[in-house]
Design an enzyme around this catalytic site. Structure first.
Site, PDB file in Angstrom:
ATOM      1  N   ASP A 221      -5.598  12.027 -14.184  1.00 59.09           N
ATOM      2  CA  ASP A 221      -6.390  12.558 -15.315  1.00 59.09           C
ATOM      3  C   ASP A 221      -7.154  11.461 -16.065  1.00 59.09           C
ATOM      4  OD1 ASP A 221      -5.165  15.173 -14.876  1.00 59.09           O
ATOM      5  OD2 ASP A 221      -3.384  14.325 -15.836  1.00 59.09           O
TER       6      ASP A 221
ATOM      7  N   GLY B 282     -10.247  10.431 -15.541  1.00 60.66           N
ATOM      8  CA  GLY B 282     -11.690  10.659 -15.669  1.00 60.66           C
ATOM      9  C   GLY B 282     -12.461  10.238 -14.442  1.00 60.66           C
ATOM     10  N   LYS B 283     -11.801  10.311 -13.273  1.00 63.57           N
ATOM     11  CA  LYS B 283     -12.437   9.854 -12.027  1.00 63.57           C
ATOM     12  C   LYS B 283     -13.671  10.674 -11.674  1.00 63.57           C
ATOM     13  CE  LYS B 283      -8.425  10.391 -10.021  1.00 63.57           C
ATOM     14  NZ  LYS B 283      -7.551  10.516 -11.219  1.00 63.57           N
TER      15      LYS B 283
ATOM     16  N   LYS C 254     -15.910  12.175 -13.532  1.00 58.48           N
ATOM     17  CA  LYS C 254     -17.090  11.775 -14.290  1.00 58.48           C
ATOM     18  C   LYS C 254     -17.692  10.494 -13.728  1.00 58.48           C
ATOM     19  CE  LYS C 254     -18.779  10.015 -18.656  1.00 58.48           C
ATOM     20  NZ  LYS C 254     -18.568   9.638 -20.054  1.00 58.48           N
TER      21      LYS C 254
ATOM     22  N   ASN D  93      -4.256  20.182  -6.318  1.00 56.21           N
ATOM     23  CA  ASN D  93      -3.511  19.761  -7.505  1.00 56.21           C
ATOM     24  C   ASN D  93      -4.322  18.774  -8.328  1.00 56.21           C
ATOM     25  OD1 ASN D  93      -3.256  17.894  -5.395  1.00 56.21           O
ATOM     26  ND2 ASN D  93      -1.290  17.142  -6.098  1.00 56.21           N
ATOM     27  N   ALA D  94      -5.453  18.330  -7.796  1.00 48.49           N
ATOM     28  CA  ALA D  94      -6.348  17.430  -8.531  1.00 48.49           C
ATOM     29  C   ALA D  94      -7.432  18.243  -9.204  1.00 48.49           C
ATOM     30  CB  ALA D  94      -6.977  16.419  -7.573  1.00 48.49           C
ATOM     31  N   GLY D  95      -7.771  17.893 -10.431  1.00 46.70           N
ATOM     32  CA  GLY D  95      -8.890  18.526 -11.115  1.00 46.70           C
ATOM     33  C   GLY D  95      -9.829  17.451 -11.623  1.00 46.70           C
ATOM     34  N   HIS D  96     -10.992  17.323 -10.998  1.00 45.40           N
ATOM     35  CA  HIS D  96     -11.958  16.305 -11.407  1.00 45.40           C
ATOM     36  C   HIS D  96     -13.054  16.968 -12.239  1.00 45.40           C
ATOM     37  CE1 HIS D  96     -10.783  13.265  -8.027  1.00 45.40           C
ATOM     38  NE2 HIS D  96      -9.799  13.614  -8.814  1.00 45.40           N
TER      39      HIS D  96
ATOM     40  N   GLN E 189      -5.310  12.139  -8.354  1.00 47.54           N
ATOM     41  CA  GLN E 189      -4.121  11.734  -9.104  1.00 47.54           C
ATOM     42  C   GLN E 189      -4.254  10.266  -9.558  1.00 47.54           C
ATOM     43  OE1 GLN E 189      -3.301  13.507  -5.855  1.00 47.54           O
ATOM     44  NE2 GLN E 189      -3.609  15.286  -7.112  1.00 47.54           N
TER      45      GLN E 189
ATOM     46  N   GLY F  64     -17.456   9.367 -24.395  1.00 42.11           N
ATOM     47  CA  GLY F  64     -17.626  10.811 -24.524  1.00 42.11           C
ATOM     48  C   GLY F  64     -17.708  11.440 -23.151  1.00 42.11           C
TER      49      GLY F  64
END
Length: 423
Positions: free
Chosen positions: A13, A15-16, A18, A38-41, A223, A414
């Site tokens: 988590d 910020g990869k 972005k 399971n990853a949320g980018h 991750q 930001g």
């Protein structure tokens, strides 16, 4: 040409997504090398927030080839939903998205097994996302998994049924219900038929061919390094190698072909799920950090545990990954604090102070030893250059660079693309 690797240095988590989106114009190929849904980018631009789970984060750049590599475990149902969601953005995914035939498939019973295993652990559960990741990697290592290339085989259904019977036996042992399986299978096989229409490739040849043609490739990790199955806070980890070495096995690239290693970290720490977190804050400071940073999982929606930056853990991740450049994310979340703390050492129960992660730290209560710095206590929303940073933030960055001995070349203030300061 060498392949650059971008990965998280904490518990995920960071910020990869972005940063991949920001860096993408410099590359011709972006490739995911491990993990699954399971990853949320999360990417945000033009006032729109996008969350990707399996598709590489270069997908919004039409000139970039996006590769889902062999090290990924792929859920056909979720992939189809992701692609359907891209439809309104006029993305030609049949042109710039390809999938390795060697990527492993998450079948419906993997999710049921995930839930059964987690339930059986009681209060010792690890905090799984219940997406079927662990059981799929288990089958991969146990040499009984199905791979994307198998869906093109005329006997795919037979292979599926063999795996299904194995899973049903295990689910019966755990007395876990399978009443939703039939509905899940309908969605699964519909998604499989859709995936057959996509561009399925021998990705290792494509990746190495691109390197031989002097094309620039960015390997995108999921991750974070502290969730690596070998080097993370085991057993509270994910099921894949999340570190730079995983890019080699997850894409079929030799170690000698790795170039820059971009290590991403938050200006503080967060963690989802169970496991050790020495700097975790349980007071109003931690709650303020969570609220200011909107720290809720992009995949699960779960509130993230929050705490101050942990230098021993960060130094460890830099070491095992061979990080060449650091990118600091979410500096703006610390805007609200008059004082900022940084953990420099751990104090063991014996009173000894250490600055490294040892094997025993997972089972040991350690007390963080903090250095306190003055906060900048002002908004960074309109800052567009490092020179215009408040002196206190510059001091924070300078201190970290001195301690970590790696340059911090990017600072995010930001969520939008334009709120990314390159030094």
């Amino acid at each position: 040409m060498k392949m650059d690797v971008l990965l998280g240095l904490q518990w995920g988590d960071e910020g990869k997504g972005k940063i991949v989106d920001v860096l993408a114009p410099q590359y011709e190929v972006v490739a995911r090398f491990q993990g699954g849904p399971n990853a949320g980018h999360t990417l945000e631009f033009d006032g729109i927030k996008h969350v990707l789970h399996q598709i590489p984060s270069g997908i919004f750049r039409s000139q970039i080839l996006n590769i889902i590599g062999n090290g990924v475990v792929l859920d056909p149902i979720i992939l189809k939903k992701e692609i359907d969601g891209l439809g309104k953005f006029s993305i030609d995914y049949r042109k710039n998205l390809v999938i390795s035939k060697k990527a492993t498939i998450i079948v419906p019973t993997h999710k049921l097994l995930d839930a059964a295993y987690e339930q059986s652990k009681g209060d010792k559960k690890i905090g799984s996302t219940l997406k079927g990741i662990g059981p799929t990697y288990q089958d991969k290592i146990g040499r009984s998994a199905l791979r994307i290339g198998d869906i093109l085989s005329p006997d795919f259904k037979d292979k599926y049924d063999t795996l299904l019977e194995k899973h049903k036996t295990t689910l019966s042992f755990y007395n876990y219900p399978t009443d939703k399986l039939e509905e899940m299978e309908v969605q699964f096989f519909e998604a499989v038929e859709f995936i057959k229409t996509l561009n399925l490739i021998d990705s290792e040849y494509v990746v190495n061919g691109a390197l031989a043609s002097n094309k620039r490739i960015l390997a995108e990790g999921a991750q974070g390094s502290l969730l690596d199955v070998d080097f993370g806070s085991y057993p509270f980890v994910t099921s894949s190698n999340t570190m730079a070495a995983g890019a080699c096995t997850g894409l079929g690239v030799a170690p000698s072909r790795i170039g820059e290693v971009f290590g991403i970290f938050k200006a503080y720490c967060t963690r989802v799920g169970s496991g050790p977190f020495p700097t975790e804050l349980f007071d109003e400071t931690g709650e303020a950090m969570r609220k200011e940073g909107n720290e809720f999982g992009s995949t699960t929606g779960r509130p993230r545990r929050c705490g101050w930056l942990d230098l021993p853990a960060l130094k460890y991740s830099i070491m095992i990954n061979g990080v060449t450049q650091l990118y600091m994310m979410k500096a703006d979340v610390l805007n609200i604090f008059e004082e900022i703390k940084i953990c420099t050492h751990y104090e063991l129960p014996s009173g000894e102070k250490i600055d490294r992660l040892s094997f025993e730290i997972t089972d040991m209560e350690v007390k963080p030893v903090y250095k306190t710095m003055k906060g900048w206590n002002c908004s960074l929303a309109d800052v567009r250059s490092y020179e215009n940073f408040p002196d206190e933030l510059k001091a924070y960055v300078a201190y970290l660079e001195k301690e970590l001995n790696v340059p911090i070349n990017l600072i995010s203030v930001g969520p939008d693309r334009i709120q990314t300061i390159l030094r």
